[in-house]
Write a protein that holds these residues in place. Structure first.
Motif, short mmCIF file in Angstrom:
data_model
loop_
_atom_site.label_atom_id
_atom_site.label_comp_id
_atom_site.label_asym_id
_atom_site.label_seq_id
_atom_site.Cartn_x
_atom_site.Cartn_y
_atom_site.Cartn_z
N ARG A 1 -41.72 -4.36 57.07
CA ARG A 1 -41.10 -4.42 55.74
C ARG A 1 -39.57 -4.47 55.82
O ARG A 1 -38.93 -5.19 55.07
CB ARG A 1 -41.59 -3.27 54.87
CG ARG A 1 -43.06 -3.41 54.54
CD ARG A 1 -43.61 -2.17 53.85
NE ARG A 1 -45.05 -2.18 53.86
CZ ARG A 1 -45.80 -2.77 52.95
NH1 ARG A 1 -45.25 -3.40 51.95
NH2 ARG A 1 -47.12 -2.72 53.04
N ALA A 2 -39.00 -3.70 56.75
CA ALA A 2 -37.53 -3.72 56.91
C ALA A 2 -37.09 -5.10 57.39
O ALA A 2 -36.10 -5.65 56.88
CB ALA A 2 -37.10 -2.64 57.90
N ARG A 3 -37.80 -5.67 58.33
CA ARG A 3 -37.46 -7.01 58.83
C ARG A 3 -37.56 -8.04 57.70
O ARG A 3 -36.69 -8.89 57.53
CB ARG A 3 -38.38 -7.37 60.00
CG ARG A 3 -38.47 -8.81 60.36
CD ARG A 3 -37.37 -9.29 61.32
NE ARG A 3 -37.56 -10.69 61.62
CZ ARG A 3 -38.01 -11.16 62.77
NH1 ARG A 3 -38.28 -10.35 63.76
NH2 ARG A 3 -38.16 -12.46 62.93
N ALA B 1 -37.36 -7.51 54.47
CA ALA B 1 -36.29 -7.27 53.49
C ALA B 1 -35.00 -7.91 53.97
O ALA B 1 -34.27 -8.54 53.18
CB ALA B 1 -36.11 -5.77 53.26
N GLU B 2 -34.70 -7.81 55.26
CA GLU B 2 -33.51 -8.45 55.83
C GLU B 2 -33.62 -9.96 55.75
O GLU B 2 -32.65 -10.65 55.43
CB GLU B 2 -33.28 -8.00 57.27
CG GLU B 2 -32.70 -6.61 57.39
CD GLU B 2 -31.39 -6.45 56.65
OE1 GLU B 2 -30.48 -7.31 56.80
OE2 GLU B 2 -31.25 -5.47 55.90
N ARG C 1 -35.29 -11.65 53.61
CA ARG C 1 -35.14 -12.03 52.20
C ARG C 1 -33.66 -12.12 51.83
O ARG C 1 -33.23 -13.08 51.18
CB ARG C 1 -35.86 -11.03 51.30
CG ARG C 1 -35.77 -11.36 49.83
CD ARG C 1 -36.66 -10.42 49.01
NE ARG C 1 -36.57 -10.76 47.61
CZ ARG C 1 -35.81 -10.10 46.73
NH1 ARG C 1 -35.11 -9.03 47.12
NH2 ARG C 1 -35.77 -10.48 45.47
N LYS C 2 -32.87 -11.13 52.25
CA LYS C 2 -31.43 -11.16 51.98
C LYS C 2 -30.80 -12.40 52.60
O LYS C 2 -30.01 -13.10 51.96
CB LYS C 2 -30.75 -9.91 52.56
CG LYS C 2 -30.84 -8.69 51.72
CD LYS C 2 -30.02 -7.59 52.38
CE LYS C 2 -30.47 -6.23 51.93
NZ LYS C 2 -29.82 -5.16 52.69
N LYS D 1 -40.34 -16.66 48.01
CA LYS D 1 -40.16 -15.38 47.31
C LYS D 1 -41.40 -14.52 47.49
O LYS D 1 -42.52 -15.04 47.57
CB LYS D 1 -39.89 -15.63 45.83
CG LYS D 1 -40.99 -16.36 45.11
CD LYS D 1 -40.64 -16.66 43.68
CE LYS D 1 -41.80 -17.42 43.05
NZ LYS D 1 -41.59 -17.82 41.72
N PRO D 2 -41.18 -13.22 47.57
CA PRO D 2 -42.32 -12.32 47.67
C PRO D 2 -43.18 -12.39 46.41
O PRO D 2 -42.67 -12.62 45.31
CB PRO D 2 -41.69 -10.93 47.81
CG PRO D 2 -40.27 -11.17 48.19
CD PRO D 2 -39.91 -12.50 47.60
N SER E 1 -44.12 -4.59 41.11
CA SER E 1 -43.35 -4.34 42.33
C SER E 1 -43.44 -5.57 43.23
O SER E 1 -44.31 -6.42 43.07
CB SER E 1 -43.89 -3.09 43.05
OG SER E 1 -45.22 -3.33 43.50
N LEU F 1 -43.59 -7.50 49.86
CA LEU F 1 -42.89 -8.19 50.94
C LEU F 1 -43.83 -8.79 51.98
O LEU F 1 -43.40 -9.60 52.79
CB LEU F 1 -41.91 -7.24 51.63
CG LEU F 1 -40.61 -6.96 50.90
CD1 LEU F 1 -39.81 -5.87 51.60
CD2 LEU F 1 -39.77 -8.24 50.78
N TRP G 1 -45.82 -13.99 50.53
CA TRP G 1 -44.76 -14.84 50.01
C TRP G 1 -45.33 -16.14 49.47
O TRP G 1 -46.27 -16.70 50.04
CB TRP G 1 -43.76 -15.16 51.11
CG TRP G 1 -42.94 -13.99 51.52
CD1 TRP G 1 -43.38 -12.86 52.16
CD2 TRP G 1 -41.54 -13.82 51.33
NE1 TRP G 1 -42.33 -12.00 52.37
CE2 TRP G 1 -41.19 -12.56 51.88
CE3 TRP G 1 -40.55 -14.60 50.77
CZ2 TRP G 1 -39.90 -12.08 51.87
CZ3 TRP G 1 -39.25 -14.12 50.77
CH2 TRP G 1 -38.94 -12.87 51.30
#
Length: 160
Positions: A7-9, A11-12, A14-15, A28-29, A36, A39, A42
């Motif tokens: 999830r952290a990967r 999120a990065e 996505r940014k 997009k997720p 909510s 992630l 997609w």
């Protein structure tokens, strides 16, 4: 591997995607029923490469990640199956960079996957067929293959 790593990967990624996405693409997720963001799933769109018979179409791709990402690749498939030598009739994509046993590396990101799928559209790999009819036409009857590809582009053209 801890569940938070995937999830952290993502999120990065996505940014990064929002800052520098290729023209004509989207990713997009999926939104969960409670509004909510999911992630791990997609919705993506890939434009047909300019100057090819695929041009004009936007091909919808689903990418489904597991908690094992990036150790394992996402499952990628066309939401609407397409006529292509390396796409199974259920929409699953036969491409080395998303195959855990052949070309997947944890350093590959979502953007590279989508660009790879776009490249595959006009550069099929006849040595790894997923659709025999499409592969046979690609190898033996190029004019008919091109006609069918152009029909795909029309079928997937953006509705205005």
């Amino acid at each position: 591997m801890s569940a938070g790593i995937a999830r952290a990967r993502l999120a990065e990624e996505r940014k990064s995607w929002r800052k520098d996405r290729p023209i004509g693409f989207y990713a997009k997720p999926v939104t969960n029923p409670d509004n909510s963001m999911n992630l791990l799933e997609w919705e993506c769109g890939i434009p047909g490469p300019k100057g090819t018979d695929w041009e004009g179409g936007v091909y919808k791709i689903a990418m489904v990640f597991t908690e094992d990402y990036p150790s394992k690749p996402p499952v990628c498939y066309f939401e609407s199956p397409i006529f292509h030598p390396n796409v199974f009739t259920d929409g699953a994509i036969c491409l080395s960079i998303i195959n855990e046993e052949y070309g997947w590396r944890p350093s590959i990101n979502m953007k590279q996957i989508l660009l790879g799928i776009q490249s595959l559209l006009d550069s099929p790999n006849p040595d790894s067929p997923a659709q025999e009819d499409a592969n046979w036409l690609f190898l033996n009857n190029r004019p008919e293959y091109i006609r069918r590809v152009r029909l795909e582009a029309k079928k997937h053209a953006l509705q205005e």
